[in-house]
Structures are given as C-alpha cells and as structure tokens.
Design an enzyme around this catalytic site. Sequence first.
Site, PDB file in Angstrom:
ATOM      1  N   ASP A  55      58.307  92.544 -25.236  1.00 49.64           N
ATOM      2  CA  ASP A  55      57.972  93.906 -25.683  1.00 49.64           C
ATOM      3  C   ASP A  55      56.537  93.989 -26.229  1.00 49.64           C
ATOM      4  O   ASP A  55      55.793  94.917 -25.914  1.00 49.64           O
ATOM      5  CB  ASP A  55      58.963  94.378 -26.762  1.00 49.64           C
ATOM      6  CG  ASP A  55      60.285  94.828 -26.159  1.00 49.64           C
ATOM      7  OD1 ASP A  55      60.295  95.260 -24.988  1.00 49.64           O
ATOM      8  OD2 ASP A  55      61.317  94.748 -26.859  1.00 49.64           O
ATOM      9  N   LYS A  95      69.563  93.281 -28.270  1.00 48.86           N
ATOM     10  CA  LYS A  95      68.338  92.485 -28.402  1.00 48.86           C
ATOM     11  C   LYS A  95      68.292  91.590 -29.640  1.00 48.86           C
ATOM     12  O   LYS A  95      67.833  90.466 -29.576  1.00 48.86           O
ATOM     13  CB  LYS A  95      67.118  93.422 -28.374  1.00 48.86           C
ATOM     14  CG  LYS A  95      66.936  94.101 -27.015  1.00 48.86           C
ATOM     15  CD  LYS A  95      65.501  94.445 -26.768  1.00 48.86           C
ATOM     16  CE  LYS A  95      65.119  95.844 -26.964  1.00 48.86           C
ATOM     17  NZ  LYS A  95      63.747  96.151 -26.535  1.00 48.86           N
TER      18      LYS A  95
END
Length: 283
Positions: A108, A71
């Site tokens: 997220d 990520k």
Amino acid sequence: MMLTGAAKLAGIMGWPVTHSRSPVLHGYWLTQHRIDGAYVPMAVKPENLRRALQALPLLGFAGCNLTIPHKEEAMRAVDEYDPAAKRAGSVNTILIRADGTIFGSSTDGYGFLAALRAELTGFNAAAGPAVVLGAGGAARAIIAALLDDGAREIRLVNRTPERASKLAKTLGGEIRGVAWEARAKALEGASLLVNATSLGMEGQPRLELPLDALPRDAVVNDIVYVPLETELLASARRRGNRCVDGLGMLLHQARPGFEAWFGVRPAVTAELREAVLATLIQK
Ligand code: NAP
C-alpha cells in the site's frame, strides 16, 4: 487467453469481496500479457482467514491479495512478513513460497508513493511538511512510506486523538498530532495534503476542510476513489494545487503481487485506468 491445466493461480480474499476491482485489474494484465493464469475473487469470512490462507499451497495458488477486513489479522496468520508489512501493520499481498510457507507483504505504501511519482514530476517527500488526515490502516501505510522516503514532518490529523498518538508511537519519526478541529490551520506551509479518511467517499459524510491556508504549490492527494474526483480534489484543483486521485494508489499497489505470481512486471497505463474506471462508474 485460454486457460490450460498449468495455469498459474492467484486472487483476492475479502468479506465481502464483491466490491473489489482487483479481478478486473489483474484480469486486464493477464490478457494484455497473454498469460496462462487466473485471478479470482474469494469470499472468505473473518473467522476462516487462517484456514483459507493455509489452503492456498494445497490448491497450488501462487498467492493472493487481501482486502477488508483481513489485512491486519493476516499479520498473525502468515509464517513470515517483510519490513514493509511490519511498518504498515498489515498485509495485502501473500506469496506462497516453494516450501509451501506463507509470506506476507504490504504494497500500500509503495502504491501510494509510486502513484505520486508517476503522476507528478519531481515529487519529493522531503520537500516540506505533510498533512495526513486519518489514522486508520491506509494512513499508517502512507505515513510509514512517507517517513521511510525522507519526510521530515508529518502533521497527523485524526478525529480520535488516541488512535493518532498510538500510530505515532508505533512508527516513530517526526509525527505531530493535530486536533481534528485544528485541521484547517494545520495546512499552513504544508507541501503535501493527503486525505486517508473515508470522508468524501460515496455514502460517507463530506470532508469539510477550508483550503485557504494551504500553499498553492502544495500537492493534494485523496485516496478515496469513489467518486474519483472528490470535493477535496475539485476545490484544490480550482485554486491551482496539483492533484492526484485515489485510483493511482489502487493500481500501483497491485504491481508487485502480479509480478511475483505471474512473472511479468505490469505497467499502469491510461488504458488500464480507463478499464478500471469504467467499472467504478457502472457499479
Ligand atoms: P479505517 O482503518 O477504517 O480508517 C478510517 C479513518 O477515517 C479513520 O482515521 C477515522 O477516524 C476516519 N473517519 C471515519 N469517519 C469519520 C468522520 N465522520 N469524521 C472524521 N474522521 C472519520 O479505513 P482505511 O482502511 O484506513 O481506509 C480509509 C479510506 O481510504 C477508505 O475510504 C478506503 O476506501 C480508502 N483506501 C484507498 C486505497 C487506495 O488504493 N486508493 C487503499 C486503502 C484505502 P477515527 O480514527 O476517528 O475513527
């Protein structure tokens, strides 16, 4: 649904990727909406991330998700990223644009807030101080989302204080670092407590945190989802706090990607939760 030669393609890159529940989750939505499409796991070693991303347009993929350990590195591997990725310092959703360029986003923080809003009536980030445990990748996305949603005070508790100060400096806003040893006292007057460390997760040490100082009307969210009912959530529930488990964030963060790749905005339902939960229990 039978796949045709025109099937839309997406998936998840991770190393390892075997632990990921995303294929189950997206597979559920693909079936539910009878979409001619596939979502596949892709085991990509860290050193191959850039080349693997560059292969997506060549293979006709609409995009993909990224999980551990890709990520953060993806910020350097994409052609462009959105403000949410910049704030989170990571990319978890890739979209291949019509001209073949690679666009990164982070969902997220969105998933975290969407879960709180979906599961609690009247959740308001500005209601009072939020205590966040952890200063890793997930904590950064969560704190950015809380600040962008109007949170006025974040008490950031992390074992390694340097990591917390770095995060506070990068994000700006009202973030106050609190020593790990002072975590129980930091709960005084808080309206939200979030565990964004890996403590309490299966195979990890326990999270030791007496809740006596936490107001009973505070919301408690543990983003660890294996086990789903962590020790933190169980003790918070016993004393009457409203609780949100980590599965909501996992399910909600997946919605924007699915919509971008497959053209349908999917819903998070009790049945979907059950389907994903069943895979967590089986393991
Ligand atoms: P990460 O970047 O590795 O950060 C881990 C955090 O946990 C750091 O703040 C670390 O503190 C702390 N920590 C680890 N061991 C500790 C210990 N023994 N004592 C005190 N603190 C400790 O991980 P991440 O990606 O942010 O993920 C954190 C957790 O969130 C994981 O359990 C992950 O599964 C979960 N997660 C859930 C979702 C969801 O959708 N529900 C999404 C993302 C992540 P130091 O800085 O001191 O090392």
